[in-house]
Design an enzyme around this catalytic site. Structure first.
Site, PDB file in Angstrom:
ATOM      1  N   ASP A  45       0.856  -1.187   0.000  1.00 24.47           N
ATOM      2  CA  ASP A  45       0.000   0.000   0.000  1.00 24.47           C
ATOM      3  C   ASP A  45       0.891   1.235   0.000  1.00 24.47           C
ATOM      4  OD1 ASP A  45      -1.733   2.104   0.490  1.00 24.47           O
ATOM      5  OD2 ASP A  45      -2.864   1.048   2.038  1.00 24.47           O
ATOM      6  N   ASP A 144      -2.578   2.622  -6.220  1.00 21.27           N
ATOM      7  CA  ASP A 144      -1.688   2.697  -5.054  1.00 21.27           C
ATOM      8  C   ASP A 144      -1.674   1.414  -4.229  1.00 21.27           C
ATOM      9  OD1 ASP A 144      -4.288   2.999  -4.201  1.00 21.27           O
ATOM     10  OD2 ASP A 144      -3.819   4.452  -2.644  1.00 21.27           O
ATOM     11  N   GLU A 145      -2.246   0.347  -4.743  1.00 22.31           N
ATOM     12  CA  GLU A 145      -2.240  -0.925  -4.022  1.00 22.31           C
ATOM     13  C   GLU A 145      -1.918  -2.080  -4.967  1.00 22.31           C
ATOM     14  OE1 GLU A 145      -5.116  -1.762  -0.816  1.00 22.31           O
ATOM     15  OE2 GLU A 145      -6.192  -0.022  -1.581  1.00 22.31           O
TER      16      GLU A 145
END
Length: 446
Positions: A45, A144-145
């Site tokens: 993350d 973003d993950e």
């Protein structure tokens, strides 16, 4: 009627221009490994990704900033919604989904920036390049993950697994200049939960059931993907608040509340028994799609608001066709400009399962038009709209009492083919031209 020619719509980009910080979805059965043997997953993350990128680009390290707002007029009145914020801003009480105006009332010296999605996509691609060198199977869950299948480390020592995670975290910082948090566990769900435990710039390992009980057991059940506010409220009424409480009660209560199929899957995710695949190039499954849009200026023009609803439905239907999904039950939300009353929402049904604009727009406006009229006649101005599915169909089986008009489907596929070739919204429906005036999308606001 003569047989219509086959249309190849080309390659869809269903998540283009989609504001997606985190996309919570459930792990459907067909996306799990058939083997029940334990596996090993890594979830990465990028902490406050958008804010981190902007802090790096503008040398704003250590300063409170938020992403999602813009400034209107000569007086620079803050508008918009906080999409995300830096940890410095969060420490002052700035929260996601808060209005930009409220954020600047809390912290007058906070810096508001409009989201630059092309920039974030570029940085996200650099992160992917780093991850592809670390594991053979990588899933880009959102910008973003990321998930990595690290089953090749399953039989290694805890120290070796920890060193692997630390090396990846350090390399991301060296190559990209951004910090991240990493969770490693024996279930995909647990790896995602683990990465949230030590932010920012943390590493958490949950490698056995005792560690899961100690570290994840106290977490509220709504931390698990697929359990939103309404489902959590149902669970709370049954005395279930935490992951440990859910595990102790067993799966029957979940089946009782959410059905035999979904209830069992939900329990497996809560108890860390899911064996989800790390998805690579294929489009990951969706259980719900929606479109939400806040206008740059409030509006009292019914034609313009109706145009925004049509725009939302067109974008929703394009995404549904891109994911090869259909639905027959939908929701619509009309947001108003008012301090206490947020607006009205309602559900509506189409005659059958479909992903074609015309059918959905026709049924939506039956409910939206009178509600819009009532709101406007009561003196309210509309601030935004939302449309979305309530459950989706993955099967695409024909129905006995409903058939789509083949010419309507042909029209949508031709439109998709042109837009997929020459760019989004190269060709649109004329009704979308009636929309709320102003620079209302992404960077156009700045």
């Amino acid at each position: 009627m003569p047989k219509l020619p086959s249309i190849n719509p080309g390659t869809y980009s269903p998540d283009e221009d989609v504001h997606k910080i985190t996309d919570y979805r459930c792990v459907s059965r067909d996306m799990q490994h058939t083997s029940v043997k334990e596996r090993l997953y890594l979830h990465l993350d990028m902490n406050c990704f958008y804010a981190q990128v902007e802090q790096q680009c503008y040398k704003l390290h250590g300063l409170p900033i938020y992403i999602g707002g813009w400034y209107k007029g000569e007086q620079g009145i803050p508008r918009g919604i906080v999409a995300t914020s830096s940890y410095e801003a969060r420490a002052l009480g700035i929260k996601t989904a808060m209005s930009a105006y409220e954020a600047e009332q809390i912290c007058p010296y906070i810096i508001g920036l409009q989201a630059d999605y092309e920039k974030y996509k570029g940085i996200s691609s650099l992160i992917e390049d780093v991850l592809n060198d670390f594991a053979p199977t990588m899933e880009k869950y959102s910008m973003d993950e990321y998930f990595l299948d690290i089953n090749f480390l399953k039989d290694h020592s805890r120290a070796e697994i920890q060193q692997y995670g630390q090396s990846l975290r350090n390399l991301i910082y060296q190559e990209i200049g951004l910090v991240c948090s990493i969770g490693i566990s024996y279930s995909k769900t647990y790896s995602k939960l683990a990465s949230d435990l030590d932010k920012p710039d943390g590493l958490t390992l949950v490698l056995d059931q005792q560690e899961a009980k100690d570290l994840l057991g106290p977490l509220p059940l709504d931390e698990v993907w697929g359990i939103g506010r309404k489902r959590y409220e149902k669970l709370q009424k049954e005395g279930l608040n935490t992951i440990s409480e859910g595990i102790d009660r067993g799966y029957p209560i979940f089946q009782q509340l959410f059905g035999a199929y979904f209830g069992k899957i939900m329990y497996e995710m809560i108890s860390g028994k899911d064996r989800a695949k790390v998805l690579t190039e294929q489009l990951s499954p969706k259980e719900q799609l929606n479109y939400m849009h806040t206008f740059s200026s409030q509006s009292t023009d019914p034609a313009c608001i109706s145009g925004e609803i049509m725009k939302g439905i067109s974008r929703l239907c394009y995404r549904m066709r891109g994911y090869n999904l259909r639905a027959r039950q939908y929701f619509c939300y009309l947001r108003i400009q008012h301090r206490e009353h947020k607006g009205v929402s309602f559900r509506f049904n189409t005659e059958g399962y479909t992903n074609l604009d015309g059918y959905i727009h026709h049924e939506c406006m039956k409910g939206a038009a009178p509600r819009m009229k009532q709101l406007l006649n009561s003196g309210y101005a509309l601030r935004g709209i939302g449309v979305g599915t309530v459950g989706v169909d993955h099967s695409n089986q024909q129905e006995l009492f409903f058939r789509e008009n083949p010419q309507e489907r042909q029209f949508c596929l031709v439109q998709d083919a042109i837009n997929n070739t020459f760019g989004n919204q190269t060709i649109t429906r004329a009704s979308i031209m009636d929309s709320v005036q102003g620079k209302t999308h992404f960077l156009e606001r700045s």
